[in-house]
Design an enzyme around this catalytic site. Structure first.
Site, PDB file in Angstrom:
ATOM      1  N   GLY A  26     -57.069 -62.453-172.528  1.00  0.00           N
ATOM      2  CA  GLY A  26     -57.910 -62.308-171.346  1.00  0.00           C
ATOM      3  C   GLY A  26     -57.078 -62.183-170.093  1.00  0.00           C
ATOM      4  CE  LYS A  62     -55.487 -66.807-180.793  1.00  0.00           C
ATOM      5  NZ  LYS A  62     -56.462 -65.767-180.586  1.00  0.00           N
ATOM      6  NE  ARG A  65     -47.876 -70.603-175.425  1.00  0.00           N
ATOM      7  CZ  ARG A  65     -48.812 -71.216-174.694  1.00  0.00           C
ATOM      8  NH1 ARG A  65     -50.086 -70.973-174.910  1.00  0.00           N
ATOM      9  NH2 ARG A  65     -48.483 -72.066-173.754  1.00  0.00           N
ATOM     10  CB  SER A 102     -51.431 -66.045-178.100  1.00  0.00           C
ATOM     11  OG  SER A 102     -52.009 -65.346-179.168  1.00  0.00           O
ATOM     12  CB  SER A 162     -49.857 -62.092-173.471  1.00  0.00           C
ATOM     13  OG  SER A 162     -50.028 -63.382-173.998  1.00  0.00           O
ATOM     14  CD  GLN A 216     -43.742 -66.493-177.034  1.00  0.00           C
ATOM     15  OE1 GLN A 216     -44.518 -65.580-176.789  1.00  0.00           O
ATOM     16  NE2 GLN A 216     -44.093 -67.763-176.951  1.00  0.00           N
TER      17      GLN A 216
END
Lengths: 340, 340, 340, 340
Positions: free
Chosen positions: A75, A152, A165, A202, A314, A320
């Site tokens: 989102g 995910k 994560r 995520s 994101s 990461q």
């Protein structure tokens, strides 16, 4: 075998008419869709229901095939970002080979369900690592071929989100040889020097398994698409974005940029409160969440370079890419006129 | 005559210690300060009191000299933007000439107080136009020398804000020969083809006059500083930003970028709801104001190019650059080692 | 000895003209001001600079007397709440006694500066406890006379804010006999059954000491003002608000409510995610902070009862009233026509 | 004939399990559902997709019956408000009469589709007026029986939203005899003295017709439910809320309040910027929309009185109750032990 990538617009999170039209015209075979990745226009935070709404809308459209693809939505379309979704299909036919010899390859895998006490642990990292390897094997890729791994994973509490994560990123890093397999879960969220430059992870309460999509370039795949990625050193790392274009042999002209078919960025507000020595206010703004801040900034930079706001941006980039940075990736056709 | 530009950090909108230190060390003479332009960390909207707080803090510091400089603050340090302020001083001494023959020149002027019914009318535009010309004359600049004109005009209601900005932009455009003097005030907010590529206009209830600061390059001024600006065609116009660097002869290397001493951007969320054909959500987001969206995106782009988040980004770009776009400007030293 | 209470309006956080007018008319003697408590219109969160701005504005007005009063500001005027400030003065003269025999008494005290590692510990609680007792003694109150204790304590990190509030609340509770002195600091933020029903505690980086204001009713003070308070069981506890009116002998008529001269509320979003069994969304809203939610709701309730939005509503009620609840207090005159 | 009212909880806007359970247990016959009214946890503004998501979820559950009920959802559960939905069913059987002789009656009607240029005009008002009368007739109510009329009308632009609501409110007012039929559409949004005290109107781009639900008490209906409503003079009008309880014969005790089965409130931020003389900040807050402010405040007040956060609170009250005010309504059972 070859991959196709359709980047589609949505009018709102209930609108799947663009995909419906492609299905009606048989341009996409629903059986061949392996993943749908997109940006919906919520706040990208815990009470963002646009992801669930759009997923429900897609499942209504795809019917019995609904469980098959991975649905990966983030989102938050701050600033110049544009709500969109990218449909990845894997087609069994070989077509003309990629000029470079290696074409875009897509592999997906799903782990077993995790027990709540496995979340954020070495056990999760190991599972993700195995799933990444499985996806690589199924798509006939070596670790060196991989450019972008989307994971995910599950979480049960807000506090467990970051640990999930971290475990996912370590799993990717080990599978790709970026992180030593002898790591300790005590490094999670602590040792920022350990990271994967190709992981985008995520976590959410809506899954109990780890879902993994691996994108890379493989000699076993054909077609005009390929992918490149670079770590971003920080949120101002224009060179990383330009580097991805260079890797793809793209000049920043209209014809060159028309070759780009999808772009993905992962980043985070620098937790030191500073970027290149200058104070930022993302972490202390009580009105606008830090994730909205960083997505808007990264979107502005990458969209400016690519001339297009349809970018999967994101936040939450633990392990990461470098601390305070992240990674950027793009998929391009070798020929700007190629369709899908 | 030469100009100096000090770019200073603030810890919060009550912190003027960086300027206090320079005053204590006599590196800045308060009598020579002509304008202070900055970004404070509020929301940049009508209930943003960080501008007033910082202005009050500066006036406390500068004491009796407080009324002299123009105070030009824009709230909103979204994303990678960094709260900072730029102190412009005009010094009577000539120093070594600029290599190009023309050095940064600064001129300020203030109109008389407006009657409420003059706001947003041709009368206001004419007044601004006269003030711009007066500032140019006082700083020995021709219209062709001018690169950036900052105007702060009065408003009485939220509705009058945009009209006041439009009048200011037309005033600048006429003074610089960008807009035909035979314009009609009926064009305000209607005819987007009429604009100034060098105007940056804001309006607020806190002023009753129009305040004008003109920045350009003049053969009558000396020193190593100069300014360049370009219109931005839209919020993705990376070429405009790169063009400003090119105009200044700056390569995008650490040494090159260290020459940049200040940067200003003006832009707006495209009112068509689209950027280069793709839908954006800035205008329909009920949680995050469109101005916060656009500042974050423009900041991400320009800060990425310059490698520095200390950029004056301001929204509300009616008749200031092309529709959906705006302008970008930067001040640079001819030598990265020059101080102030 | 008697207390006066002036409740004043502000147009914005830079506006102290209402107090300036009273000073000019000599209705308030700046030497007699002991505390100023108010609501400013920021977000009430860490980047709310309206508190600092208003404090700076008051210090500018009060000049050399600036250091003497306690400045107690809470940001956030959600919903029907109205920005305002309440000036407490202590006057040496005895006037007509309160009909009940006990009149509003105000006592203030300040602890020594805390070391960072003392924050949120038993040491802080003990210091606050001593300061409360000192303020009570100086204002000739017994523990049973006290109705409302406002504490502002130091914090160094966001994490330490809640611990600092907890320590403050325990300190008040011990001083008032509500919490056993044999408590352990391990109970902080853990044992919600230990609380003070008369403590309202905030913490901030702007102080290094603990500032304490004690309000109660004392036979040694005179005048028509008195104070009442009640714990609130939860955010729907209308009976607590009505109970405060009952304690003050006030009927909910225009004449009755005109006797109210100040009101204070402390509360918190129920951390269970439910209120009386029904789910609330305050803790998961990414767009609007939970403190803004709870202040708006409590403000709506208490302002509805009192018919007046000028209420000091503050969030963060650890150990201040029951879990999920808080406390409500009001100061009233015995006669609606009495001025100041 | 009798009405039933089920008030159900949702875990999120995709959760219709509470209704599914009632359908599975045959406690609700989907054929008899006439309307579902609820609060979802979005921002209640134009980009609130929780309404669409929940509607889609309900249609998936109700299947072919999906088109029949009116779906009336308002986003925004600020403060103590709880996400919930109320299922209204109309059952053909007569049961025991209401003690007062008149029981809750529900009537629905839908107008034809409007042309865009009819929106916000007298034509729309006339259509709504006819629909209200038709709904009254179909439910055997006189104008004097009606207590609450919910209207959802179409709009095409943000600007037309308020005009559409105004037309709807005038339509209701004329049908109920509260507004003279000789009104002019020039009064819309101008003459605040003309209003309906029983209208609650919303508008949205998702409908092209006007949907009308009329709630009242009718001698032709049976059962223990009835409804009461009162206009609210302003957002502090506690007396109106208490008056509704009085009208229903409910004492504010646990047993009394357990009789309440649904509550509806309509209100608006006072457009003068003041409430009972004191400045509010709802209209100038750039971070938090005025509708979120007013819903949170009204919710805090009404939930405090009823001891329950499950209240339908909606903003945008043009010509719906007095200017700056609105209306409050509640449905109650004559016996707290009655189920559905």
């Amino acid at each position: 075998m070859h991959a196709t990538v359709h980047r589609l617009a949505m009018r709102d999170p209930g609108d799947v008419s663009a995909l419906a039209a492609l299905l009606a015209r048989r341009e996409i075979d629903p059986q061949q869709i392996v993943a749908i990745l997109g940006k919906t226009e919520g706040n990208g935070l815990v009470n963002d229901y646009t992801r669930g709404y759009f997923t429900q809308s897609l499942k209504l459209l795809l019917g019995e095939h609904a469980e098959r693809p991975l649905y990966i939505f983030s989102g938050g379309t701050e600033g110049v970002l544009s709500p969109h979704y990218v449909v990845f299909s894997a087609k069994p036919q070989a077509i003309a080979p990629h000029p470079s010899g290696k074409a875009l390859a897509v592999g997906c895998a799903v782990t077993r369900e995790l027990q709540p006490d496995e979340i954020g642990t070495r056990a999760q990292a190991d599972m993700v690592s195995q799933a990444v390897k499985q996806a690589m094997r199924s798509a006939l890729m070596e670790a060196g071929d991989v450019r972008f791994v989307q994971v995910k994973g599950p979480c049960v509490t807000p506090a467990s989100m970051a640990y999930s994560r971290a475990a996912g990123a370590f799993g990717v890093g080990v599978a790709l040889g970026e992180i030593d397999a002898g790591f300790s879960e005590n490094d999670f969220l602590k040792d920022a020097t350990r990271y994967s430059s190709r992981a985008s992870v995520s976590s959410g309460v809506e899954v109990r398994v780890n879902e993994v999509m691996v994108l890379g370039n493989s000699a076993a795949w054909s077609g005009p698409l390929s992918i490149a990625s670079r770590p971003m050193q920080d949120a101002l790392d224009l060179d990383a974005v330009l580097g991805v274009l260079a890797d793809l042999g793209i000049e920043r002209t209209p014809a060159g940029l028309a070759r780009v078919r999808a772009a993905m960025v992962k980043g985070e507000p620098d937790t030191t409160g500073r970027i290149r020595g200058h104070r930022h206010t993302m972490l202390i703004d009580g009105d606008m969440n830090a994730q909205r801040h960083i997505r808007g900034a990264l979107g502005g930079l990458v969209a400016g370079v690519l001339g297009d706001g349809r970018i999967f941006v994101s936040g939450g980039a633990e392990h990461q890419g470098p601390a305070g940075g992240g990674l950027v990736a793009a998929i391009a056709a070798s020929d700007s006129t190629w369709r899908a």
